[in-house]
Scaffold this active site. Sequence first.
Site, PDB file in Angstrom:
ATOM      1  N   ASP A  88      43.637 -18.109 -17.129  1.00 24.17           N
ATOM      2  CA  ASP A  88      44.516 -18.049 -15.971  1.00 24.17           C
ATOM      3  C   ASP A  88      45.706 -17.138 -16.226  1.00 24.17           C
ATOM      4  O   ASP A  88      46.057 -16.841 -17.375  1.00 24.17           O
ATOM      5  CB  ASP A  88      45.006 -19.450 -15.591  1.00 24.17           C
ATOM      6  CG  ASP A  88      45.879 -20.096 -16.656  1.00 24.17           C
ATOM      7  OD1 ASP A  88      45.522 -19.998 -17.846  1.00 24.17           O
ATOM      8  OD2 ASP A  88      46.909 -20.716 -16.299  1.00 24.17           O
ATOM      9  N   GLU A 183      46.386 -22.914 -18.536  1.00 24.73           N
ATOM     10  CA  GLU A 183      47.371 -22.947 -19.613  1.00 24.73           C
ATOM     11  C   GLU A 183      48.765 -22.685 -19.089  1.00 24.73           C
ATOM     12  O   GLU A 183      49.748 -23.282 -19.560  1.00 24.73           O
ATOM     13  CB  GLU A 183      47.000 -21.909 -20.684  1.00 24.73           C
ATOM     14  CG  GLU A 183      47.818 -21.991 -21.968  1.00 24.73           C
ATOM     15  CD  GLU A 183      49.054 -21.095 -21.988  1.00 24.73           C
ATOM     16  OE1 GLU A 183      49.772 -21.112 -23.004  1.00 24.73           O
ATOM     17  OE2 GLU A 183      49.309 -20.371 -20.983  1.00 24.73           O
TER      18      GLU A 183
END
Length: 417
Positions: A88, A183
């Site tokens: 991400d 994350e």
Amino acid sequence: MSVKSSLFNFTVTDRFLKYVTIDTQSDPGSVTIPSSEKQKDLGRLLVTELQTIGITDAHLDEFGYLYATIPSNVGKSVPVICFCSHMDTAPDCSGTGVKPLIHKNYQGDDIILPDDPSQIIRMAEHPDLKNQFGNDIVTASGTTLLGADNKAGVAEIMDACYQLVNHPEIKHGTIKILFTPDEEIGRGVDHVDINKLGAYACYTMDGESAGNMENETFSADGAKLIIKGVSSHPGFAKGKMESAIKIAGQIIAALPFELSPEGTDRMQGFVHPVGVEGHVETASIDFIIRDFDDAKLVEQADVIRKVAGAVLKSFPSSSYELQVKPQYRNMKSVLDKHPQIVEYGMEAIKRAGLDAKLCSIRGGTDGSRLSFMGLPTPNIFAGEHAFHGKHEWVSVQDMQKAVETILHLCMVWEERS
């Protein structure tokens, strides 16, 4: 065997340029897992590429985690090691429509981003560019982040997989690959299957300058300050209304600058308001609290309480409540119990021809929580710089050095087993 750049047809740049065009921003407001379904778009592509390389067990699970295994190619027992990066990108800056650009043979000039010429990457503001003369710098076009955090790490691990499969002369034990979602919003390892990995040690590829390795992160808490004011009809509010919104504003304004992110550096922690919601009757402020020393997190939460208490003296009918929740802890306490994990990483960086530097990171990585889940995980450079903004950049040559470092690390573990 000595790994040299000339031995390999690096694929890391082509992979990186492809990956950053896939929008994978995580969404802190979402309750789904992963927080945005589009993160799986990159995950599915990576599974296909790994399977094409010959890594047959590569798969994406229901939560958006990618797992893969490169089997050992030696007869002796070697501890299983894992390499991890997150797919991400940060929600702080747009990740939609990323257009990566390569600025070849950098010579120190300002890098003007063409889609918004007001966005200029200057050496004076990015000191590590002094180490990039002659290198090829990759940026976005000026309206989005680049996504080097952490698609540089993803591309480096993917290229290392390609090299390991195609160069059996590189001796190694079993290698596990883990790519995580979310994350950037603190949920990166919420659903990691540690038993499926079965690894003794892990390395995140999510650091900054080439040669750096990080064995220490912030410890982190999240906090929510809930303010209960007094609502009244604004036409008849004199002497009655105590606006929770205005109270929240005064509390934020009264926070000490020397305990703010913009007022701290190096080993100093901070208290940082990251979100405000409210109405006249009720308002809330979300904080992140950071320090390398766990005990200071308690002290910093007390600062919020003291500031809130002082402000509320002027609002006698109002009150507050502070809710504090742990997020992650400094991984150094775990890594210090397994010194060879860091030692082998430093040796691999040196073998890649770099000056190895052990650092602390003013932030956290997936490795922070993985370490406390029983998988000690320091962080190795990926070459990414100016994270979470339009000035984000990475150099082609630093990414290649990261690939070399991964290959050397695999060999160090094999040699010393």
